[in-house]
Design an enzyme around this catalytic site. Structure first.
Site, PDB file in Angstrom:
ATOM      1  N   GLY A   1       0.804  -1.222   0.000  1.00 45.25           N
ATOM      2  CA  GLY A   1       0.000   0.000   0.000  1.00 45.25           C
ATOM      3  C   GLY A   1       0.836   1.270   0.000  1.00 45.25           C
TER       4      GLY A   1
ATOM      5  CE  LYS B   1       3.451  15.803  -2.262  1.00 43.10           C
ATOM      6  NZ  LYS B   1       3.968  14.481  -1.886  1.00 43.10           N
TER       7      LYS B   1
ATOM      8  N   GLY C   1      -0.204  10.279   4.855  1.00 44.30           N
ATOM      9  CA  GLY C   1      -0.860   9.511   5.899  1.00 44.30           C
ATOM     10  C   GLY C   1      -2.048  10.292   6.430  1.00 44.30           C
TER      11      GLY C   1
HETATM   12  N1  LIG Z   1      -3.728  10.420   1.676  1.00 41.69           N
HETATM   13  C1  LIG Z   1      -2.706  11.196   1.993  1.00 41.69           C
HETATM   14  O1  LIG Z   1      -1.833  10.807   2.765  1.00 41.69           O
HETATM   15  C2  LIG Z   1      -2.596  12.576   1.423  1.00 41.69           C
HETATM   16  C3  LIG Z   1      -1.545  13.401   1.860  1.00 41.69           C
HETATM   17  C4  LIG Z   1      -1.456  14.705   1.383  1.00 41.69           C
HETATM   18  C5  LIG Z   1      -2.382  15.139   0.469  1.00 41.69           C
HETATM   19  N2  LIG Z   1      -3.368  14.318   0.018  1.00 41.69           N
HETATM   20  C6  LIG Z   1      -4.349  14.851  -0.923  1.00 41.69           C
HETATM   21  O2  LIG Z   1      -5.571  15.029  -0.261  1.00 41.69           O
HETATM   22  C7  LIG Z   1      -6.637  14.751  -1.159  1.00 41.69           C
HETATM   23  C8  LIG Z   1      -7.510  13.644  -0.591  1.00 41.69           C
HETATM   24  O3  LIG Z   1      -6.734  12.465  -0.455  1.00 41.69           O
HETATM   25  P1  LIG Z   1      -7.336  11.133   0.122  1.00 41.69           P
HETATM   26  O4  LIG Z   1      -6.214  10.224   0.345  1.00 41.69           O
HETATM   27  O5  LIG Z   1      -8.261  11.446   1.232  1.00 41.69           O
HETATM   28  O6  LIG Z   1      -8.171  10.624  -1.142  1.00 41.69           O
HETATM   29  P2  LIG Z   1      -9.409   9.628  -1.150  1.00 41.69           P
HETATM   30  O7  LIG Z   1      -9.333   8.726   0.018  1.00 41.69           O
HETATM   31  O8  LIG Z   1      -9.487   9.063  -2.498  1.00 41.69           O
HETATM   32  O9  LIG Z   1     -10.672  10.594  -0.908  1.00 41.69           O
HETATM   33  C9  LIG Z   1     -11.128  11.483  -1.872  1.00 41.69           C
HETATM   34  C10 LIG Z   1     -12.521  11.927  -1.485  1.00 41.69           C
HETATM   35  O10 LIG Z   1     -12.984  12.903  -2.421  1.00 41.69           O
HETATM   36  C11 LIG Z   1     -14.279  12.544  -2.843  1.00 41.69           C
HETATM   37  N3  LIG Z   1     -14.586  13.053  -4.179  1.00 41.69           N
HETATM   38  C12 LIG Z   1     -14.230  12.557  -5.383  1.00 41.69           C
HETATM   39  N4  LIG Z   1     -14.728  13.326  -6.373  1.00 41.69           N
HETATM   40  C13 LIG Z   1     -15.437  14.307  -5.773  1.00 41.69           C
HETATM   41  C14 LIG Z   1     -16.207  15.377  -6.248  1.00 41.69           C
HETATM   42  N5  LIG Z   1     -16.342  15.623  -7.547  1.00 41.69           N
HETATM   43  N6  LIG Z   1     -16.826  16.179  -5.336  1.00 41.69           N
HETATM   44  C15 LIG Z   1     -16.699  15.973  -4.008  1.00 41.69           C
HETATM   45  N7  LIG Z   1     -15.961  14.960  -3.504  1.00 41.69           N
HETATM   46  C16 LIG Z   1     -15.346  14.142  -4.372  1.00 41.69           C
HETATM   47  C17 LIG Z   1     -14.313  11.044  -2.790  1.00 41.69           C
HETATM   48  O11 LIG Z   1     -15.663  10.644  -2.783  1.00 41.69           O
HETATM   49  P3  LIG Z   1     -16.111   9.105  -2.635  1.00 41.69           P
HETATM   50  O12 LIG Z   1     -15.841   8.762  -1.195  1.00 41.69           O
HETATM   51  O13 LIG Z   1     -17.574   9.157  -2.935  1.00 41.69           O
HETATM   52  O14 LIG Z   1     -15.304   8.331  -3.605  1.00 41.69           O
HETATM   53  C18 LIG Z   1     -13.563  10.795  -1.497  1.00 41.69           C
HETATM   54  O15 LIG Z   1     -14.405  10.922  -0.404  1.00 41.69           O
HETATM   55  C19 LIG Z   1      -6.021  14.402  -2.483  1.00 41.69           C
HETATM   56  O16 LIG Z   1      -5.998  15.551  -3.280  1.00 41.69           O
HETATM   57  C20 LIG Z   1      -4.629  13.968  -2.088  1.00 41.69           C
HETATM   58  O17 LIG Z   1      -3.694  14.183  -3.120  1.00 41.69           O
HETATM   59  C21 LIG Z   1      -3.501  13.048   0.504  1.00 41.69           C
END
Ligand SMILES: NC(=O)c1ccc[n+]([C@@H]2O[C@H](COP(=O)([O-])OP(=O)(O)OC[C@H]3O[C@@H](n4cnc5c(N)ncnc54)[C@H](OP(=O)(O)O)[C@@H]3O)[C@@H](O)[C@H]2O)c1
Lengths: 168, 332
Positions: free
Chosen positions: B198, B216, B309
């Site tokens: 993962g 970034k 994370g």
């Molecule tokens: N994960 C990390 O560690 C991390 C770290 C730094 C930055 N980020 C950034 O933070 C953001 C979120 O990451 P994540 O890991 O939380 O991603 P994720 O788990 O895939 O969650 C994305 C969320 O956005 C929702 N979504 C998708 N299309 C949408 C739309 N058109 N309108 C409203 N909501 C929508 C999804 O809905 P559904 O639940 O219905 O699919 C889901 O709830 C990303 O941009 C990522 O690059 C993530």
């Protein structure tokens, strides 16, 4: 070895030849000649700087020969290479003629490859070389790196540059 | 009361909601009373009076939220003071985050985002718009996860001239390269193990081709050097051509190889694998991120931390929230 020889010449025809001739006789390779007519010495001589690639054991003999031709040698020394950097090359280094890649740098006259470690690839696999380049200064190093990248891009070799503080 | 809307309810959105719920007392001591008034994911939502923990549980059980109202409809209807935007990253269009962010600014709300897309595509547009509307944009979570970067360069180092920054901004590639260095295994093998664990996505190209680090870098460089660079301005080279052999040869000379993102005040923007002396602070291991900032007064400043994370990203978002509302308490 690359050396810089500074001689003082009279401002009249045929002078340059008196230096060039012994260089070629000793198997030296002239990389550059800087001839500045505006910097005349008090004795009305013109300083001329030769950068020459020559086998190190022949340098002393070359200087003798130039002096025998009644030319004043103001100074001669191994080119001072101030900047040194190592680079990693990954790709089909040997198939694409490594010596040509190295020559591209050596030919510049302001930089040379001072070390090259190559690992022999397994059949058809990319090989790796770590080459170390020395150059006269930072600007020269930058130019040498540009050249290296150009050649390697043409040959489809990946160049990994160092993270060096002097290379801004 | 500070009214918070959360758009995007995946890993990060839920992580933030969890912290807002669990650490309410501590955070409210800093910023005053707050409430989450609406949450939406891609197709469903919740708004009005609800419990955060119940919303999280509902989403985790059913993969959606109770109401059918879409995020757009929700945005139009509810009143909020700050949008926490955590939708997926699209570095080409910035959407859907870009539209949401603009809409929030238009409605004079502050915005906190973890989404790189909008800022990579429209950094200056967003900042100018925010200034016109007198709202603030917090984007600490877009770069370096929990590691302080944006507030470090724009606040803590204020008064310094920053010459150059160099960093490791992608944990996945750093993990792969560290293991190649330590174990001498081929790239493809480590990549597939990283997928199983993962650490790498099923489609790892965004990470291993250097795009994530490039995105970034654009955000950091725009912040520091006051430019409006986009992803096309970054020279990007990924790590897929690197061999275990290359590490061996480099190691003999005291070097390792890391994917380094570099920007300087002369406009250099570069992401590429570089030879790094084993003694350099940037020769870090595992999924960590790090940044080395070179300044005139403070000299060199080095930060290191978890680059991604759920908790780590929530940490950055909460820090923006406290930063915005902490001193100048609007809760009244
Ligand atoms: N994960 C990390 O560690 C991390 C770290 C730094 C930055 N980020 C950034 O933070 C953001 C979120 O990451 P994540 O890991 O939380 O991603 P994720 O788990 O895939 O969650 C994305 C969320 O956005 C929702 N979504 C998708 N299309 C949408 C739309 N058109 N309108 C409203 N909501 C929508 C999804 O809905 P559904 O639940 O219905 O699919 C889901 O709830 C990303 O941009 C990522 O690059 C993530």
């Amino acid at each position: 070895m690359i050396v810089t020889i500074v001689v003082e010449l009279d401002d009249k025809p045929g002078q340059l030849l008196k230096v060039i001739e012994p260089i070629s006789r000793m198997g030296g390779n002239i990389i550059s000649i800087v001839h500045d007519r505006h910097r005349v010495t008090p004795m009305k001589k013109i300083p001329v700087e030769f950068v020459v690639d020559i086998k190190s054991d022949r340098l002393e003999r070359l200087i003798e020969l130039i002096r025998e031709a009644k030319i004043q040698v103001r100074s001669y020394n191994e080119m001072r290479l101030l900047a040194t950097e190592s680079f990693l090359l990954i790709g089909h280094i040997i198939h694409t003629d490594l010596s040509d890649t190295i020559n591209t740098i050596d030919k510049t006259g302001f930089a040379e490859v001072v070390e090259a470690r190559i690992t022999m690839p397994k059949l058809d696999e990319p090989s790796t070389a770590l080459i170390t380049i020395s150059a006269r200064g930072k600007e020269e190093m930058r130019k040498a790196v540009e050249l290296l990248k150009e050649v390697c891009e043409r040959k489809n070799i990946m160049v990994i540059e160092p993270l060096n503080d002097d290379l801004v | 009361m500070i009214r918070i809307a959360i758009l995007g309810f995946g890993t990060v959105g839920r992580g933030v909601a969890e912290v807002l719920s669990m650490k309410r007392d501590m955070i409210e001591r800093k910023i005053g009373k707050y409430g989450v008034v609406a949450i939406a994911d891609s197709r469903s939502s919740i708004s009005g009076e609800f419990s955060l923990l119940e919303a999280i549980a509902y989403k985790e059980e059913r993969g959606r939220l109770p109401y059918d109202k879409t995020p757009r409809e929700l945005l139009d209807e509810i009143d909020f003071d700050v949008l926490i935007e955590t939708t997926p990253t699209d570095v080409k269009t910035g959407e859907p985050g870009l539209s949401y962010i603009k809409e929030a600014i238009r409605r004079d709300a502050d915005v906190i985002t973890s989404n790189k897309g909008p800022l990579v595509v429209a950094f200056s547009e967003i900042m100018e718009m925010a200034e016109r509307h007198g709202v603030r944009i917090g984007y600490e979570a877009t770069v370096g996860g929990a590691m302080p970067v944006i507030k470090l360069v724009s606040r803590e180092l204020a008064g310094n001239r920053i010459f150059r920054i160099r960093g490791i901004l992608n944990g996945t590639t750093n993990y792969i390269l560290s293991r190649m260095e330590k174990e001498g295994m081929p790239y493809s093998q480590i990549l597939s193990e990283a997928k199983e664990m993962g650490i790498a996505e099923a489609d790892p190209s965004y990470d291993v081709d250097g795009i994530d680090a490039g995105a970034k870098l654009v955000i950091i460089a725009n912040t520091i050097f006051n430019i409006s660079a986009s992803l096309n301005d970054v020279k990007i080279k990924g790590i897929s051509g690197i061999t275990p052999e290359a590490f061996r040869v480099a190691g003999e000379k005291g070097y390792t190889i890391r994917l380094i993102a570099e920007a300087d005040e002369n406009g250099r923007l570069d992401v590429s694998p570089r030879l790094v002396k084993l003694t350099n602070p940037l020769a870090i291991y595992g999924t960590m991120n790090a940044l080395l900032v070179e300044t005139d007064l403070a000299g060199e400043i080095f930060v290191i931390g978890k680059g991604a994370g759920k908790k780590e990203t929530a940490s950055a978002i909460i820090s923006d929230l406290v930063d915005m509302y902490g001193r100048n308490n609007r809760s009244g």
